[in-house]
Design an enzyme around this catalytic site. Sequence first.
Site, PDB file in Angstrom:
ATOM      1  N   HIS A 199       0.817  -1.214   0.000  1.00 33.23           N
ATOM      2  CA  HIS A 199       0.000   0.000   0.000  1.00 33.23           C
ATOM      3  C   HIS A 199       0.847   1.258   0.000  1.00 33.23           C
ATOM      4  O   HIS A 199       0.471   2.272  -0.557  1.00 33.23           O
ATOM      5  CB  HIS A 199      -0.975  -0.022   1.178  1.00 33.23           C
ATOM      6  N   ARG A 306     -10.717   3.734  -2.052  1.00 31.16           N
ATOM      7  CA  ARG A 306     -10.334   3.035  -0.817  1.00 31.16           C
ATOM      8  C   ARG A 306     -10.700   3.946   0.352  1.00 31.16           C
ATOM      9  O   ARG A 306     -10.015   4.942   0.589  1.00 31.16           O
ATOM     10  CB  ARG A 306      -8.829   2.768  -0.788  1.00 31.16           C
ATOM     11  N   ARG A 342     -15.589   1.533  -2.166  1.00 27.77           N
ATOM     12  CA  ARG A 342     -15.349   0.250  -1.508  1.00 27.77           C
ATOM     13  C   ARG A 342     -15.515   0.446  -0.015  1.00 27.77           C
ATOM     14  O   ARG A 342     -14.998   1.408   0.559  1.00 27.77           O
ATOM     15  CB  ARG A 342     -13.929  -0.242  -1.804  1.00 27.77           C
ATOM     16  N   GLU A 441     -10.644 -11.285  -4.571  1.00 21.58           N
ATOM     17  CA  GLU A 441      -9.240 -11.130  -4.161  1.00 21.58           C
ATOM     18  C   GLU A 441      -8.793 -12.225  -3.195  1.00 21.58           C
ATOM     19  O   GLU A 441      -7.647 -12.251  -2.767  1.00 21.58           O
ATOM     20  CB  GLU A 441      -9.007  -9.744  -3.560  1.00 21.58           C
ATOM     21  N   ASN A 464      -3.943  -7.302  -6.348  1.00 23.34           N
ATOM     22  CA  ASN A 464      -2.876  -7.122  -5.336  1.00 23.34           C
ATOM     23  C   ASN A 464      -2.972  -8.219  -4.286  1.00 23.34           C
ATOM     24  O   ASN A 464      -1.989  -8.863  -3.943  1.00 23.34           O
ATOM     25  CB  ASN A 464      -2.992  -5.762  -4.652  1.00 23.34           C
ATOM     26  N   ASP A 465      -4.177  -8.407  -3.779  1.00 25.60           N
ATOM     27  CA  ASP A 465      -4.354  -9.456  -2.779  1.00 25.60           C
ATOM     28  C   ASP A 465      -4.467 -10.833  -3.426  1.00 25.60           C
ATOM     29  O   ASP A 465      -3.924 -11.803  -2.908  1.00 25.60           O
ATOM     30  CB  ASP A 465      -5.597  -9.178  -1.926  1.00 25.60           C
ATOM     31  N   ARG A 475       2.870  -9.182  -0.074  1.00 27.75           N
ATOM     32  CA  ARG A 475       3.114  -8.109  -1.035  1.00 27.75           C
ATOM     33  C   ARG A 475       4.017  -7.003  -0.490  1.00 27.75           C
ATOM     34  O   ARG A 475       4.508  -6.165  -1.238  1.00 27.75           O
ATOM     35  CB  ARG A 475       1.788  -7.536  -1.557  1.00 27.75           C
ATOM     36  N   CYS A 512      -9.383  -3.843 -10.444  1.00 26.95           N
ATOM     37  CA  CYS A 512      -8.935  -2.611  -9.779  1.00 26.95           C
ATOM     38  C   CYS A 512      -7.611  -2.806  -9.048  1.00 26.95           C
ATOM     39  O   CYS A 512      -7.143  -1.921  -8.340  1.00 26.95           O
ATOM     40  CB  CYS A 512     -10.000  -2.092  -8.823  1.00 26.95           C
TER      41      CYS A 512
HETATM   42  C1  PEP Z   1      -6.375  -5.431  -4.364  1.00 27.63           C
HETATM   43  O1  PEP Z   1      -6.222  -6.218  -3.425  1.00 27.63           O
HETATM   44  O2  PEP Z   1      -6.008  -5.662  -5.528  1.00 27.63           O
HETATM   45  C2  PEP Z   1      -7.000  -4.120  -4.137  1.00 27.63           C
HETATM   46  C3  PEP Z   1      -7.291  -3.330  -5.141  1.00 27.63           C
HETATM   47  O3  PEP Z   1      -7.242  -3.751  -2.851  1.00 27.63           O
HETATM   48  P1  PEP Z   1      -6.128  -3.226  -1.843  1.00 27.63           P
HETATM   49  O4  PEP Z   1      -4.879  -2.975  -2.653  1.00 27.63           O
HETATM   50  O5  PEP Z   1      -6.645  -1.980  -1.218  1.00 27.63           O
HETATM   51  O6  PEP Z   1      -6.011  -4.358  -0.880  1.00 27.63           O
HETATM   52 MG    MG Z   2      -7.254  -5.936  -1.566  1.00 27.13          MG
END
Ligand code: PEP
Ligand code: MG
Length: 590
Positions: A199, A306, A342, A441, A464-465, A475, A512
């Site tokens: 993040h 977010r 979200r 995710e 991402n997750d 990550r 996303c």
């Molecule tokens: C993700 O997990 O891809 C996502 C967009 O949410 P975040 O990065 O806020 O966990």
């Molecule tokens: Mg996520």
Amino acid sequence: MRYMEESKEIKLSGISASPGICIGKAYLVGREGVEVIKKYSIDGKDLDKEIKRFKSAVKKTKNELQGIIENSPEDFRQNANILETHALLLKDKMLYGSTIETIENERVNAEWALKMVVSKIRMMFEGMSDDYFRERGSDIVHVSDRIMRNLVGQEQVNIGEINKRVILVAHDLSPAQTSQIQLERIMGFITERGGKASHTGIIAQTLEIPAVLGLGKQIGIIQHDDIIIVDGSEGAVIVNPSDETLIRYEEKIEQYETHKANLTREAHLPAITLDNLTLNIMGNIELPEEVVSVLDYGGDGIGLYRTEFQYLSKPEFPTEMELFEKYKDVVDVMGNKPITIRTLDINGDKAISPPNGTVEINPALGLRAIRYCLKKPDIFITQLRAILRVAAYGNVRVLFPFISGVEEIREAKRLLCEAAESLHRDGVVFNKDFEVGVMIEVPSAVIVADILAKEVDYFSIGTNDLIQYSLAIDRGNFEVAHMYQPLHPAILRMLKHVSDIAQKNNIKIHMCGEMASEPLYVPLLLAMGFDELSMNPQSIPTVKRMVRSINLKDCKKFLKQVLKLSEISKINDLVHEKYGKLLLQKNNSG
Ligand code: PEP
Ligand code: MG
């Protein structure tokens, strides 16, 4: 005191987390474990002062430990016991007494004396076979690290209060700290830890400041006020650059600015393929202030808002009215363009600052996102009411994060209805006629996508997750960052599977996660049938440019070819071979 020596240019390499280049002075914040300690001699007349300096660092450490112990919740007691042991060790003869003796006898600075003493202790304990003694040795090292931090004056700095133009150098920055960054002060930042989709990296991209993460221990050679160059695009950091290097980088900055200006100029052209298919290219935001940059970069809407950052670094949770006002700010700027709000995704790596009573050893797999909200319906309903209210003023959609099975989405929808009913009873204006989606995710959501599809209007894939959990790659951990591979065949198959299910069930399929921001992946996503890609705002122009350079028919053929490959490197090579040139030609001519 800075130990003077001829400063030589040094190049460090880490993970490129946010593009761009900046040149400026290093500002060290809250580094854990001070690696580089310089030795200098102390005049006989100053020895008492040096010993006093050491003693006051020990006292400060004691107060810090005491503060942590007093504020630790009940079920954190075991940890508090360790800290109590640490507090006792502060005056341990082996550590405390020997350091003072070394300062006196060798007439050296306190940091150096402490470092010498600790390395002797370390050697002594490491050679012991008894676990108890080895543990004791490691306690002493922890304690001395704390003293050392206080000696060299590297305390936790409130980033929001830094008042010079600097480049932050940190062990790690939490998303909460990163979100305090003031753009007019902080030119860029570099960290020891952290990976590409952490993040912290995502926020740096949104703030549009260069960042290099995951530099590891080599970051320790940088000292306060050193001149450094951060090349966020290459993942490189140059410490004490020579005049030639400075000139070369000044030129690079100019080229980069020209390239960005060219891209921005064409950003408002629509993302339509050569065979006339339109893809919605949206922006991800963390704070309402970022909305303007989504529009400036030609975004068709907000694909991911977010919302958790309003809950971070605050002593209290925000009220319904505070939330409503922030959401309304976004709606006011976006007009009737879609805004995907979200719901709260706290904990995980975006921990809330008010103590929540428990300390989770593995928060990424803990009580986060929808799990947290379902466990705390009051907090959730407050947010849902604010969303329902703002939906009366704009084109709002809701998105539930971290869904792992159908029960969670049903319960979330039930609470959404309950929130709407309560607003109705209160006679407050609201709208509940909007699209509801889930983030895909968690790997289990991929497997049960057919069941989830019956419950929602759209899926939004959070790569991402999803990549983190499917490939078991933290990550934020630079040690395994190289294994975080969006083109892993398992990931490509999952994406294909989920988009096939969405199309079969006649619901929309969006992405996303950061994977959507890589222009080279766009042909594959287009071929899979994605309707919408959402990303950090600065990536929008490049992705749109890619969409305008390809056609669906070719992409579908290419996807078939890619899905037959079993090795990541082969897929990577093929993608670069087929579309890399295209990107390069366009960039140079642009
Ligand atoms: C993700 O997990 O891809 C996502 C967009 O949410 P975040 O990065 O806020 O966990
Ligand atoms: Mg996520």
